[in-house]
Design an enzyme around this catalytic site. Structure first.
Site, PDB file in Angstrom:
ATOM      1  N   TRP A 136     -36.941  -2.052  43.734  1.00  0.00           N
ATOM      2  CA  TRP A 136     -36.926  -2.729  42.435  1.00  0.00           C
ATOM      3  C   TRP A 136     -36.399  -4.145  42.617  1.00  0.00           C
ATOM      4  CZ3 TRP A 136     -32.318  -2.632  38.760  1.00  0.00           C
ATOM      5  CH2 TRP A 136     -32.648  -3.199  37.524  1.00  0.00           C
ATOM      6  N   ASP A 217     -29.906   5.877  43.237  1.00  0.00           N
ATOM      7  CA  ASP A 217     -30.357   5.344  41.954  1.00  0.00           C
ATOM      8  C   ASP A 217     -31.219   6.413  41.281  1.00  0.00           C
ATOM      9  OD1 ASP A 217     -31.187   3.895  39.786  1.00  0.00           O
ATOM     10  OD2 ASP A 217     -31.944   2.183  40.923  1.00  0.00           O
ATOM     11  N   LYS A 252     -35.325   5.293  30.194  1.00  0.00           N
ATOM     12  CA  LYS A 252     -36.661   5.873  30.210  1.00  0.00           C
ATOM     13  C   LYS A 252     -36.680   7.281  29.633  1.00  0.00           C
ATOM     14  CE  LYS A 252     -37.382   2.314  33.073  1.00  0.00           C
ATOM     15  NZ  LYS A 252     -36.354   1.302  33.405  1.00  0.00           N
TER      16      LYS A 252
END
Length: 402
Positions: A136, A217, A252
């Site tokens: 990312w 993560d 999300k």
């Protein structure tokens, strides 16, 4: 009134964020058929970022319950922290029961990454961090801002469109002890390429042998296979006796992007170690934002703490996961009928919201300028932004440039 001697006169203009810049360009595009596949959010079948029904219900309940706007504790809402730990390990897990987990509510998953990085920098000052290539876009910036030297390890194989696991493990075996390694628990961003369970177990043994520090993560729990399955990496490391740092995000999975609901969790060896680590983590937070905001965490805590709401949320999350899988399959099927130049079947093997399409920069730029189809420069697409209304336009455009 003018200021003649500004302290800010020599500040250079910062480059645009690689993803947010795409959103700005998309907004300025006048093409009525334009599609933004660079955006990092889940969209429903109508192209909307939904407010989940369960979230609406929890917000109504909280509106009736809230009786104060007092500060939360430095490490956040206790019920929320318990909910996070239960998602990671299950309520009956020994790590939860024995008090070995330290969890702090943070400002989104990015806040979890930054607070974890600040904590590690304080107590492992000589350690450097390694991130997957690619990763990312914001990972590197977050860790550099915390004062960590950021390095890369091999991850994605562009030839196979899959995982370069042999190269990855070979590189990790060369790292010095106490090196920090960032790992994506599931739904790897940006590639969508994940480790399987056997590879996670092999990696765990490697970390234990080399005395490496896993920083996991977990931004998409529930969007790959399911809530329990997507916690496999965290549980495998911890249950093997490897101390773990975990950053969680609920942007999300609860569609709570603007509420900034995240957490950082430390898995320690004992309740006494956890107590000391918690005291130091709170010092790190105190010097950053002091304490977190309330609303999003209260909503998540209500949902996770109520059996009826929890079941409703899990059903909505399953619908989101299954819709993404349908879009992957539909994308591959339609492209296969519209062009035979390139095989896109690997898209179905990837998981989560994102996929590495394999499209190079010239093709990505053509898609933007000729079709108003916006993809990140790397070729990363947000599959969760596809729906039955735009899938034909998307695949028509891609078929014309491959």
């Amino acid at each position: 009134m003018s200021i003649s001697q500004s302290f800010f006169r020599d500040i250079p203009l910062a480059p645009p964020d690689p993803i947010l810049g795409i959103t700005d360009a998309f907004a300025a595009d006048t093409n009525p058929k334009k599609v933004n596949l660079g955006v990092g959010v889940y969209q429903d079948g109508q192209g909307r970022i939904p407010v989940l029904r369960t979230v609406r219900e929890a917000e109504k309940r909280w509106l009736e319950l809230e009786n104060s706007k007092a500060y939360l504790p430095i490490d956040g809402l206790p019920a929320y922290r318990t909910g996070v730990q239960n998602l990671l390990f299950g309520a009956e897990h020994p790590f939860v029961k024995n008090g070995q987990l330290v969890t702090a509510q943070t400002l989104g998953g990015t806040g979890g990454l930054r607070m974890g990085a600040d904590f590690l920098k304080r107590f492992l000052p000589q350690s450097e961090i390694w991130v997957s290539s690619p990763t990312w876009e914001n990972h590197r910036a977050v860790f550099e801002a915390a004062g960590l030297k950021v390095n890369d390890y091999p991850y994605y194989d562009p030839e196979t469109r899959g995982l370069a696991f042999g190269k990855m493990t070979a590189a990790l075996r060369q790292l010095p002890a106490a090196s920090i390694v960032l790992l994506h628990a599931c739904c790897h961003n940006p590639t969508g390429v994940d480790l399987d369970r056997g590879q996670w177990q092999e990696l765990t043994a490697l970390f234990k042998q080399q005395n490496l520090v896993p920083f996991i993560d977990l931004a998409y729990q529930g969007l790959a296979e399911g809530i329990e399955q997507d916690a496999f990496a965290v549980r495998t490391f911890a249950e093997s006796g490897v101390p773990v740092v975990v950053s969680s995000s609920f942007s999300k999975s609860f569609s709570l992007y603007r509420e900034r609901v995240g957490a950082v969790t430390l898995v320690t060896a004992s309740a006494d170690e956890a107590k000391r680590a918690a005291s130091q983590l709170k010092r790190v937070i105190r010097t950053s934002y002091s304490n977190p905001s309330s609303h999003g965490a209260q909503v998540v805590a209500l949902i996770l703490g109520d059996a009826e709401l929890r079941a409703s949320w899990e059903a909505e999350l399953a619908d989101m996961r299954e819709r993404i899988l349908r879009m992957r399959s539909l994308f591959v099927q339609k492209l296969a009928t519209k062009q035979q130049t390139r095989d896109f079947s690997f898209i179905e093997k990837q998981r989560g919201m994102f996929s590495y399409s394999g499209l190079d920069l010239p093709r990505v730029q053509r898609l933007r300028t000729e079709f108003g189809l916006y993809i990140v420069d790397s070729g990363r697409m947000c599959v969760a932004a596809m729906n039955e209304n735009n899938i034909d336009y998307i695949t028509d455009a891609i078929a014309k440039v491959v």
